[in-house]
Scaffold this motif. Structure first.
Motif, PDB file in Angstrom:
ATOM      1  N   LEU A 295       0.870  -1.175   0.000  1.00 19.66           N
ATOM      2  CA  LEU A 295       0.000   0.000   0.000  1.00 19.66           C
ATOM      3  C   LEU A 295       0.910   1.228   0.000  1.00 19.66           C
ATOM      4  O   LEU A 295       1.756   1.369   0.885  1.00 19.66           O
ATOM      5  CB  LEU A 295      -0.876  -0.019   1.257  1.00 19.66           C
ATOM      6  N   PRO A 296       0.801   2.130  -0.998  1.00 17.73           N
ATOM      7  CA  PRO A 296       1.667   3.313  -1.004  1.00 17.73           C
ATOM      8  C   PRO A 296       1.432   4.158   0.240  1.00 17.73           C
ATOM      9  O   PRO A 296       0.396   4.057   0.902  1.00 17.73           O
ATOM     10  CB  PRO A 296       1.238   4.062  -2.271  1.00 17.73           C
ATOM     11  N   SER A 297       2.384   5.016   0.545  1.00 18.80           N
ATOM     12  CA  SER A 297       2.245   5.876   1.708  1.00 18.80           C
ATOM     13  C   SER A 297       1.203   6.957   1.452  1.00 18.80           C
ATOM     14  O   SER A 297       1.167   7.555   0.373  1.00 18.80           O
ATOM     15  CB  SER A 297       3.591   6.529   2.023  1.00 18.80           C
ATOM     16  N   ALA A 298       0.378   7.218   2.481  1.00 17.25           N
ATOM     17  CA  ALA A 298      -0.588   8.308   2.370  1.00 17.25           C
ATOM     18  C   ALA A 298       0.111   9.663   2.425  1.00 17.25           C
ATOM     19  O   ALA A 298      -0.522  10.699   2.256  1.00 17.25           O
ATOM     20  CB  ALA A 298      -1.631   8.200   3.483  1.00 17.25           C
ATOM     21  N   ALA A 299       1.432   9.659   2.679  1.00 17.50           N
ATOM     22  CA  ALA A 299       2.195  10.915   2.654  1.00 17.50           C
ATOM     23  C   ALA A 299       2.584  11.277   1.226  1.00 17.50           C
ATOM     24  O   ALA A 299       2.863  12.440   0.945  1.00 17.50           O
ATOM     25  CB  ALA A 299       3.452  10.782   3.517  1.00 17.50           C
ATOM     26  N   SER A 300       2.618  10.299   0.343  1.00 17.45           N
ATOM     27  CA  SER A 300       2.977  10.590  -1.050  1.00 17.45           C
ATOM     28  C   SER A 300       2.179   9.670  -1.964  1.00 17.45           C
ATOM     29  O   SER A 300       2.732   8.758  -2.588  1.00 17.45           O
ATOM     30  CB  SER A 300       4.479  10.408  -1.264  1.00 17.45           C
ATOM     31  N   PRO A 301       0.837   9.868  -2.009  1.00 14.72           N
ATOM     32  CA  PRO A 301       0.011   8.992  -2.847  1.00 14.72           C
ATOM     33  C   PRO A 301       0.373   9.162  -4.318  1.00 14.72           C
ATOM     34  O   PRO A 301       0.738  10.262  -4.748  1.00 14.72           O
ATOM     35  CB  PRO A 301      -1.417   9.480  -2.563  1.00 14.72           C
ATOM     36  N   PRO A 302       0.291   8.078  -5.110  1.00 15.64           N
ATOM     37  CA  PRO A 302       0.604   8.188  -6.529  1.00 15.64           C
ATOM     38  C   PRO A 302      -0.287   9.225  -7.220  1.00 15.64           C
ATOM     39  O   PRO A 302      -1.453   9.413  -6.837  1.00 15.64           O
ATOM     40  CB  PRO A 302       0.309   6.786  -7.059  1.00 15.64           C
ATOM     41  N   ARG A 303       0.243   9.878  -8.229  1.00 18.81           N
ATOM     42  CA  ARG A 303      -0.522  10.828  -9.021  1.00 18.81           C
ATOM     43  C   ARG A 303      -1.636  10.079  -9.765  1.00 18.81           C
ATOM     44  O   ARG A 303      -1.543   8.887  -9.996  1.00 18.81           O
ATOM     45  CB  ARG A 303       0.433  11.492 -10.019  1.00 18.81           C
ATOM     46  N   GLY A 304      -2.672  10.779 -10.172  1.00 20.47           N
ATOM     47  CA  GLY A 304      -3.779  10.140 -10.878  1.00 20.47           C
ATOM     48  C   GLY A 304      -4.563   9.259  -9.920  1.00 20.47           C
ATOM     49  O   GLY A 304      -4.711   9.569  -8.729  1.00 20.47           O
ATOM     50  N   CYS A 305      -5.073   8.132 -10.413  1.00 20.92           N
ATOM     51  CA  CYS A 305      -5.743   7.175  -9.528  1.00 20.92           C
ATOM     52  C   CYS A 305      -4.686   6.597  -8.586  1.00 20.92           C
ATOM     53  O   CYS A 305      -3.679   6.057  -9.045  1.00 20.92           O
ATOM     54  CB  CYS A 305      -6.393   6.054 -10.341  1.00 20.92           C
ATOM     55  N   HIS A 306      -4.934   6.690  -7.280  1.00 17.88           N
ATOM     56  CA  HIS A 306      -3.932   6.237  -6.314  1.00 17.88           C
ATOM     57  C   HIS A 306      -3.621   4.742  -6.459  1.00 17.88           C
ATOM     58  O   HIS A 306      -2.580   4.271  -6.029  1.00 17.88           O
ATOM     59  CB  HIS A 306      -4.429   6.491  -4.879  1.00 17.88           C
ATOM     60  N   PHE A 307      -4.537   4.011  -7.075  1.00 18.99           N
ATOM     61  CA  PHE A 307      -4.361   2.559  -7.180  1.00 18.99           C
ATOM     62  C   PHE A 307      -3.605   2.166  -8.449  1.00 18.99           C
ATOM     63  O   PHE A 307      -3.250   1.006  -8.624  1.00 18.99           O
ATOM     64  CB  PHE A 307      -5.745   1.897  -7.147  1.00 18.99           C
ATOM     65  N   HIS A 308      -3.302   3.123  -9.349  1.00 22.27           N
ATOM     66  CA  HIS A 308      -2.845   2.707 -10.688  1.00 22.27           C
ATOM     67  C   HIS A 308      -1.534   1.915 -10.690  1.00 22.27           C
ATOM     68  O   HIS A 308      -1.385   0.993 -11.502  1.00 22.27           O
ATOM     69  CB  HIS A 308      -2.788   3.912 -11.657  1.00 22.27           C
ATOM     70  N   PRO A 309      -0.557   2.154  -9.758  1.00 27.02           N
ATOM     71  CA  PRO A 309       0.657   1.321  -9.827  1.00 27.02           C
ATOM     72  C   PRO A 309       0.397  -0.158  -9.528  1.00 27.02           C
ATOM     73  O   PRO A 309       1.203  -1.015  -9.878  1.00 27.02           O
ATOM     74  CB  PRO A 309       1.575   1.941  -8.756  1.00 27.02           C
ATOM     75  N   ARG A 310      -0.727  -0.472  -8.871  1.00 28.58           N
ATOM     76  CA  ARG A 310      -1.023  -1.868  -8.509  1.00 28.58           C
ATOM     77  C   ARG A 310      -2.195  -2.426  -9.323  1.00 28.58           C
ATOM     78  O   ARG A 310      -2.578  -3.580  -9.125  1.00 28.58           O
ATOM     79  CB  ARG A 310      -1.405  -1.955  -7.017  1.00 28.58           C
ATOM     80  N   CYS A 311      -2.766  -1.601 -10.193  1.00 27.10           N
ATOM     81  CA  CYS A 311      -4.035  -2.001 -10.825  1.00 27.10           C
ATOM     82  C   CYS A 311      -3.796  -2.881 -12.046  1.00 27.10           C
ATOM     83  O   CYS A 311      -3.071  -2.493 -12.969  1.00 27.10           O
ATOM     84  CB  CYS A 311      -4.827  -0.761 -11.233  1.00 27.10           C
ATOM     85  N   PRO A 312      -4.430  -4.056 -12.097  1.00 27.79           N
ATOM     86  CA  PRO A 312      -4.251  -4.940 -13.259  1.00 27.79           C
ATOM     87  C   PRO A 312      -4.949  -4.426 -14.513  1.00 27.79           C
ATOM     88  O   PRO A 312      -4.724  -4.961 -15.596  1.00 27.79           O
ATOM     89  CB  PRO A 312      -4.859  -6.271 -12.784  1.00 27.79           C
ATOM     90  N   ARG A 313      -5.813  -3.397 -14.386  1.00 28.09           N
ATOM     91  CA  ARG A 313      -6.566  -2.936 -15.555  1.00 28.09           C
ATOM     92  C   ARG A 313      -6.327  -1.457 -15.867  1.00 28.09           C
ATOM     93  O   ARG A 313      -7.147  -0.816 -16.513  1.00 28.09           O
ATOM     94  CB  ARG A 313      -8.062  -3.184 -15.313  1.00 28.09           C
ATOM     95  N   ALA A 314      -5.221  -0.925 -15.388  1.00 26.03           N
ATOM     96  CA  ALA A 314      -4.975   0.514 -15.526  1.00 26.03           C
ATOM     97  C   ALA A 314      -4.961   0.954 -16.991  1.00 26.03           C
ATOM     98  O   ALA A 314      -4.436   0.259 -17.860  1.00 26.03           O
ATOM     99  CB  ALA A 314      -3.664   0.876 -14.852  1.00 26.03           C
ATOM    100  N   LEU A 315      -5.535   2.132 -17.232  1.00 23.45           N
ATOM    101  CA  LEU A 315      -5.541   2.768 -18.549  1.00 23.45           C
ATOM    102  C   LEU A 315      -4.505   3.900 -18.527  1.00 23.45           C
ATOM    103  O   LEU A 315      -4.095   4.343 -17.451  1.00 23.45           O
ATOM    104  CB  LEU A 315      -6.930   3.368 -18.820  1.00 23.45           C
ATOM    105  N   PRO A 316      -4.099   4.418 -19.686  1.00 23.67           N
ATOM    106  CA  PRO A 316      -3.154   5.544 -19.687  1.00 23.67           C
ATOM    107  C   PRO A 316      -3.644   6.724 -18.836  1.00 23.67           C
ATOM    108  O   PRO A 316      -2.858   7.333 -18.110  1.00 23.67           O
ATOM    109  CB  PRO A 316      -3.041   5.907 -21.163  1.00 23.67           C
ATOM    110  N   VAL A 317      -4.932   7.020 -18.905  1.00 27.05           N
ATOM    111  CA  VAL A 317      -5.459   8.171 -18.161  1.00 27.05           C
ATOM    112  C   VAL A 317      -5.324   7.995 -16.649  1.00 27.05           C
ATOM    113  O   VAL A 317      -5.259   8.963 -15.894  1.00 27.05           O
ATOM    114  CB  VAL A 317      -6.945   8.425 -18.542  1.00 27.05           C
TER     115      VAL A 317
END
Ligand code: SF4
Length: 345
Positions: A295-317
């Protein structure tokens, strides 16, 4: 226990028609913490523990708030009760603004909303008898005094399955399950309408968990209680709750009726969470890969959808834009797969 008792537990009449006023309404609740970290170079960062959380609970309804450890669910529960002060947002209890209440108004609102903690032992004074722990709130709220208060405390103990003789004993004389029953009895002293249960059975053995859950369900029915049920255990939430809200990094990413969300989750994180949980019916499990990465740190959540680095269905957007909230009939989801004008799921 869970699967067989579930049918008997299901048919409850929770009114969520649009014209029906919710018991509790949480709007854009936010709680950030500033922390210092790092060694030897120290840095100050903002942890976005709760980052704009909204939901409502109807009278008599049980809403599950679920997610991985560290997702912000317990902080959200404490902030709405103002056990910690929220930074922003509103909490309305029967239309009354809890976040703006002061003095006697706040005390009266807190009487209507009580919390049951994961570890009741830490919330009980080891030097105080169970009797005085139960009588104290009765006296403070002007509900009962003297022998009447003691009678009432004894009746509460009986209601949670403990003998009146427990009044004269100390917390260390009880097992974990008994102490949780005492915690529940203490929450009931002030006749609340809403119980915020923060992982109420996760510290207990499985057989004891079932007994405490049955007690909570029994109390819910007899007293018409509403629940915010905070848990990381989807099988418990599935059994106990009417609706569920799934949190990820301080935000709700899907919400809806518990049967629908756990049978057919729309958000890829909710789906992976469901697949990772011991759901009784294996046929309900999907074929998606298990959750990878921390789980990424809530101090530096990923840009865009916070789940995208772990998401099996992520889109470019997904790497650049946080998805908006899309209503789904009786709930909603925050995912680009389900937003207007995005590819079909
Ligand atoms: Fe995955 Fe994109 Fe949906 Fe986020 S918005 S859950 S990255 S598909």
């Amino acid at each position: 226990m869970m699967a067989t008792d579930r049918e008997a537990a299901q048919p409850r009449n929770v009114n969520r028609s649009p014209e029906y006023a919710p018991l509790l309404q949480v709007e854009g609740l936010r709680k950030h913490f500033t922390v210092t970290r790092g060694f030897p170079k120290r840095e100050t960062v903002t942890v976005r523990a709760v980052d704009g959380v909204s939901f409502s609970i109807a009278p008599g309804e049980a809403l599950g708030l679920v997610g991985e450890s560290g997702c912000g669910k317990s902080t959200a529960a404490r902030a709405l009760l103002r056990l910690i002060e929220p930074d922003a947002g509103r909490v309305l209890y029967r239309g009354q603004d809890v976040t703006a209440a002061r003095g006697g108004d706040l005390r009266a609102l807190r009487q209507r909303m009580q919390i049951v903690f994961q570890d009741p032992y830490s919330s009980l004074d080891p030097r105080q008898t169970i009797g005085s722990a139960l009588i104290e709130p009765l006296r403070l709220h002007g509900i009962a005094r003297g022998p009447a208060a003691r009678d009432r405390a004894a009746a509460l103990l009986e209601e949670v399955g403990l003998p009146p003789s427990a009044l004269d004993r100390f917390p260390h004389e009880f097992s974990g399950g008994q102490r949780q029953r005492i915690g529940i009895a203490r929450a009931l002293t002030v006749e609340p309408e809403l119980i915020v249960a923060d992982e109420p059975v996760s510290a207990l053995d499985v057989s004891v968990q079932a007994q405490v859950l049955l007690l909570l369900r029994d109390l819910q029915r007899r007293r018409g209680l509403s629940f915010l049920f905070v848990s990381h255990d989807l099988s418990v939430v599935r059994w106990f709750c009417d609706r569920v809200a799934v949190m990820y990094l301080g935000r709700i990413i899907e919400e809806g009726p518990v049967d629908r969300v756990l049978r057919d989750p729309l958000h890829p994180y909710a789906r992976v969470l469901r697949d990772a949980s011991p759901v009784p019916d294996p046929a309900l499990r999907g074929a998606l890969p298990r959750l990878t990465g921390e789980l990424p740190s809530a101090a530096s959540p990923p840009r865009g959808c916070h789940f995208h680095p772990r998401c099996p269905r992520a889109l470019p957007v997904c790497a650049t834009a946080y998805p908006g909230w899309t209503a789904t009939g009786q709930g909603g989801v925050a995912c680009h797969l389900h937003g207007p004008g995005t590819p079909a799921a």
